[in-house]
Design a protein around this motif. Sequence first.
Motif, PDB file in Angstrom:
ATOM      1  N   MET A   1       1.292   0.191  -4.788  1.00  0.00           N
ATOM      2  CA  MET A   1       1.079  -0.433  -3.488  1.00  0.00           C
ATOM      3  C   MET A   1       0.009   0.318  -2.707  1.00  0.00           C
ATOM      4  N   ASP A   2      -0.788  -0.448  -1.985  1.00  0.00           N
ATOM      5  CA  ASP A   2      -1.803   0.133  -1.124  1.00  0.00           C
ATOM      6  C   ASP A   2      -1.462  -0.184   0.323  1.00  0.00           C
ATOM      7  N   TRP A   3      -1.782   0.765   1.204  1.00  0.00           N
ATOM      8  CA  TRP A   3      -1.601   0.520   2.622  1.00  0.00           C
ATOM      9  C   TRP A   3      -2.572  -0.560   3.082  1.00  0.00           C
ATOM     10  N   LYS A   4      -2.070  -1.476   3.921  1.00  0.00           N
ATOM     11  CA  LYS A   4      -2.906  -2.500   4.527  1.00  0.00           C
ATOM     12  C   LYS A   4      -2.849  -2.333   6.044  1.00  0.00           C
ATOM     13  N   GLU A   5      -4.010  -2.395   6.675  1.00  0.00           N
ATOM     14  CA  GLU A   5      -4.061  -2.345   8.136  1.00  0.00           C
ATOM     15  C   GLU A   5      -4.056  -3.783   8.638  1.00  0.00           C
ATOM     16  N   ILE A   6      -2.984  -4.168   9.319  1.00  0.00           N
ATOM     17  CA  ILE A   6      -2.817  -5.552   9.763  1.00  0.00           C
ATOM     18  C   ILE A   6      -2.479  -5.551  11.249  1.00  0.00           C
ATOM     19  N   ARG A   7      -3.401  -6.077  12.030  1.00  0.00           N
ATOM     20  CA  ARG A   7      -3.230  -6.178  13.483  1.00  0.00           C
ATOM     21  C   ARG A   7      -2.808  -4.851  14.109  1.00  0.00           C
ATOM     22  N   GLY A   8      -3.427  -3.777  13.646  1.00  0.00           N
ATOM     23  CA  GLY A   8      -3.187  -2.468  14.236  1.00  0.00           C
ATOM     24  C   GLY A   8      -2.008  -1.717  13.662  1.00  0.00           C
ATOM     25  N   ASN A   9      -1.276  -2.322  12.725  1.00  0.00           N
ATOM     26  CA  ASN A   9      -0.152  -1.659  12.074  1.00  0.00           C
ATOM     27  C   ASN A   9      -0.529  -1.312  10.639  1.00  0.00           C
ATOM     28  N   TRP A  10       0.145  -0.311  10.098  1.00  0.00           N
ATOM     29  CA  TRP A  10      -0.047   0.063   8.699  1.00  0.00           C
ATOM     30  C   TRP A  10       1.147  -0.432   7.904  1.00  0.00           C
ATOM     31  N   VAL A  11       0.843  -1.185   6.828  1.00  0.00           N
ATOM     32  CA  VAL A  11       1.881  -1.965   6.150  1.00  0.00           C
ATOM     33  C   VAL A  11       1.888  -1.688   4.656  1.00  0.00           C
ATOM     34  N   LEU A  12       3.099  -1.569   4.097  1.00  0.00           N
ATOM     35  CA  LEU A  12       3.325  -1.527   2.652  1.00  0.00           C
ATOM     36  C   LEU A  12       4.253  -2.682   2.294  1.00  0.00           C
ATOM     37  N   ILE A  13       3.879  -3.456   1.246  1.00  0.00           N
ATOM     38  CA  ILE A  13       4.675  -4.615   0.866  1.00  0.00           C
ATOM     39  C   ILE A  13       5.029  -4.522  -0.614  1.00  0.00           C
ATOM     40  N   PRO A  14       6.300  -4.267  -0.950  1.00  0.00           N
ATOM     41  CA  PRO A  14       6.720  -4.252  -2.355  1.00  0.00           C
ATOM     42  C   PRO A  14       6.788  -5.666  -2.907  1.00  0.00           C
ATOM     43  N   GLN A  15       6.897  -5.784  -4.218  1.00  0.00           N
ATOM     44  CA  GLN A  15       6.875  -7.099  -4.863  1.00  0.00           C
ATOM     45  C   GLN A  15       8.089  -7.953  -4.517  1.00  0.00           C
ATOM     46  N   ASN A  16       9.262  -7.366  -4.542  1.00  0.00           N
ATOM     47  CA  ASN A  16      10.489  -8.119  -4.255  1.00  0.00           C
ATOM     48  C   ASN A  16      11.235  -7.453  -3.104  1.00  0.00           C
ATOM     49  N   PRO A  17      10.784  -7.676  -1.894  1.00  0.00           N
ATOM     50  CA  PRO A  17      11.361  -6.958  -0.751  1.00  0.00           C
ATOM     51  C   PRO A  17      12.810  -7.334  -0.486  1.00  0.00           C
ATOM     52  N   LYS A  18      13.580  -6.338  -0.067  1.00  0.00           N
ATOM     53  CA  LYS A  18      14.983  -6.569   0.281  1.00  0.00           C
ATOM     54  C   LYS A  18      15.291  -6.201   1.724  1.00  0.00           C
TER      55      LYS A  18
ATOM     56  N   LYS B   1      11.328   1.558  -3.113  1.00  0.00           N
ATOM     57  CA  LYS B   1      12.700   1.094  -3.318  1.00  0.00           C
ATOM     58  C   LYS B   1      12.917  -0.323  -2.780  1.00  0.00           C
ATOM     59  N   GLY B   2      11.831  -1.004  -2.407  1.00  0.00           N
ATOM     60  CA  GLY B   2      11.949  -2.412  -2.061  1.00  0.00           C
ATOM     61  C   GLY B   2      11.900  -2.760  -0.594  1.00  0.00           C
ATOM     62  N   TYR B   3      11.534  -1.811   0.266  1.00  0.00           N
ATOM     63  CA  TYR B   3      11.512  -2.098   1.696  1.00  0.00           C
ATOM     64  C   TYR B   3      10.083  -2.270   2.196  1.00  0.00           C
ATOM     65  N   VAL B   4       9.837  -3.394   2.870  1.00  0.00           N
ATOM     66  CA  VAL B   4       8.565  -3.572   3.561  1.00  0.00           C
ATOM     67  C   VAL B   4       8.493  -2.546   4.688  1.00  0.00           C
ATOM     68  N   VAL B   5       7.413  -1.798   4.750  1.00  0.00           N
ATOM     69  CA  VAL B   5       7.240  -0.795   5.796  1.00  0.00           C
ATOM     70  C   VAL B   5       6.143  -1.255   6.744  1.00  0.00           C
ATOM     71  N   ILE B   6       6.482  -1.365   8.016  1.00  0.00           N
ATOM     72  CA  ILE B   6       5.496  -1.637   9.061  1.00  0.00           C
ATOM     73  C   ILE B   6       5.534  -0.446  10.015  1.00  0.00           C
ATOM     74  N   ALA B   7       4.503   0.387   9.932  1.00  0.00           N
ATOM     75  CA  ALA B   7       4.426   1.599  10.741  1.00  0.00           C
ATOM     76  C   ALA B   7       3.453   1.357  11.890  1.00  0.00           C
ATOM     77  N   THR B   8       3.949   1.448  13.106  1.00  0.00           N
ATOM     78  CA  THR B   8       3.147   1.132  14.284  1.00  0.00           C
ATOM     79  C   THR B   8       2.618   2.407  14.936  1.00  0.00           C
ATOM     80  N   PRO B   9       1.307   2.595  14.972  1.00  0.00           N
ATOM     81  CA  PRO B   9       0.751   3.765  15.663  1.00  0.00           C
ATOM     82  C   PRO B   9       0.881   3.608  17.183  1.00  0.00           C
TER      83      PRO B   9
END
Length: 255
Positions: A1-18, A47-55
Amino acid sequence: MDWKEIRGNWVLIPQNPKGIIHFLGGAFVATAPHLTYRCLLEQLANKGYVVIATPFVNTLDHIAIAKSVLLNFERTLERLHDSALLRKLYLPTYGIGHSMGCKLHLLIGSLCPVERAGNILISFNNYAAKDAIPLVEQLNSTLAIEFTPSPLETNKIVQQNYQIRRNLLIKFHNDTLDQSAALTKILQQRFPDMVTTQTLTGNHTTPLGQDIQWQPGNSFTPFDAFGQWFKQEVYRDLNQLKNSILLWLNPLSPP
């Protein structure tokens, strides 16, 4: 997974999020959470969690920060759905905060209409401005410089309005900045039997542990053995934190 910058947040998206994690870091390391908390957040995403980290940048108005980071989170989640990066299905959303990030999640859960499956509050502290910002004491003492809300006001807001029922509070043995004990009493009075506390080895900066890349040579030497031991020691506290978080998020799933 690569970090994506989306609307000012840093995001990680696993394949099958839970599940979805909204992460808020500490006051002076929250401007680049994808870097300062990279190792911990990437392990949670693995481990399957979408991470949205807000600076965010710390100011005296913590209520304004709390509302701003929530708005940024919701806009990013909407963009993920609209762009099909994340399917529109129900996923439980959890707040995870470290240090000042805990206070922001508490304010969000008290002042804003949010749906959360729970919050994880790591190394909570709720200091006055004069204790948290060294320069304040050097300014003119006639100036009334304080965070909004103040520590006492924060406790009162949480005591009267906090709506997130399930909570995990984590503190570390060698953390002299932690103020989780007072918060635990407030939350346990509000939601008896729904508040879990854990004390782990480590200190206030344990969640900031970074990856150490150690590549043994062609032949395994005593120096390589020392390198692997050192890496294990560095990761021990961080791995314990990660495992505690994952077990609380899903008690039926091995970390």
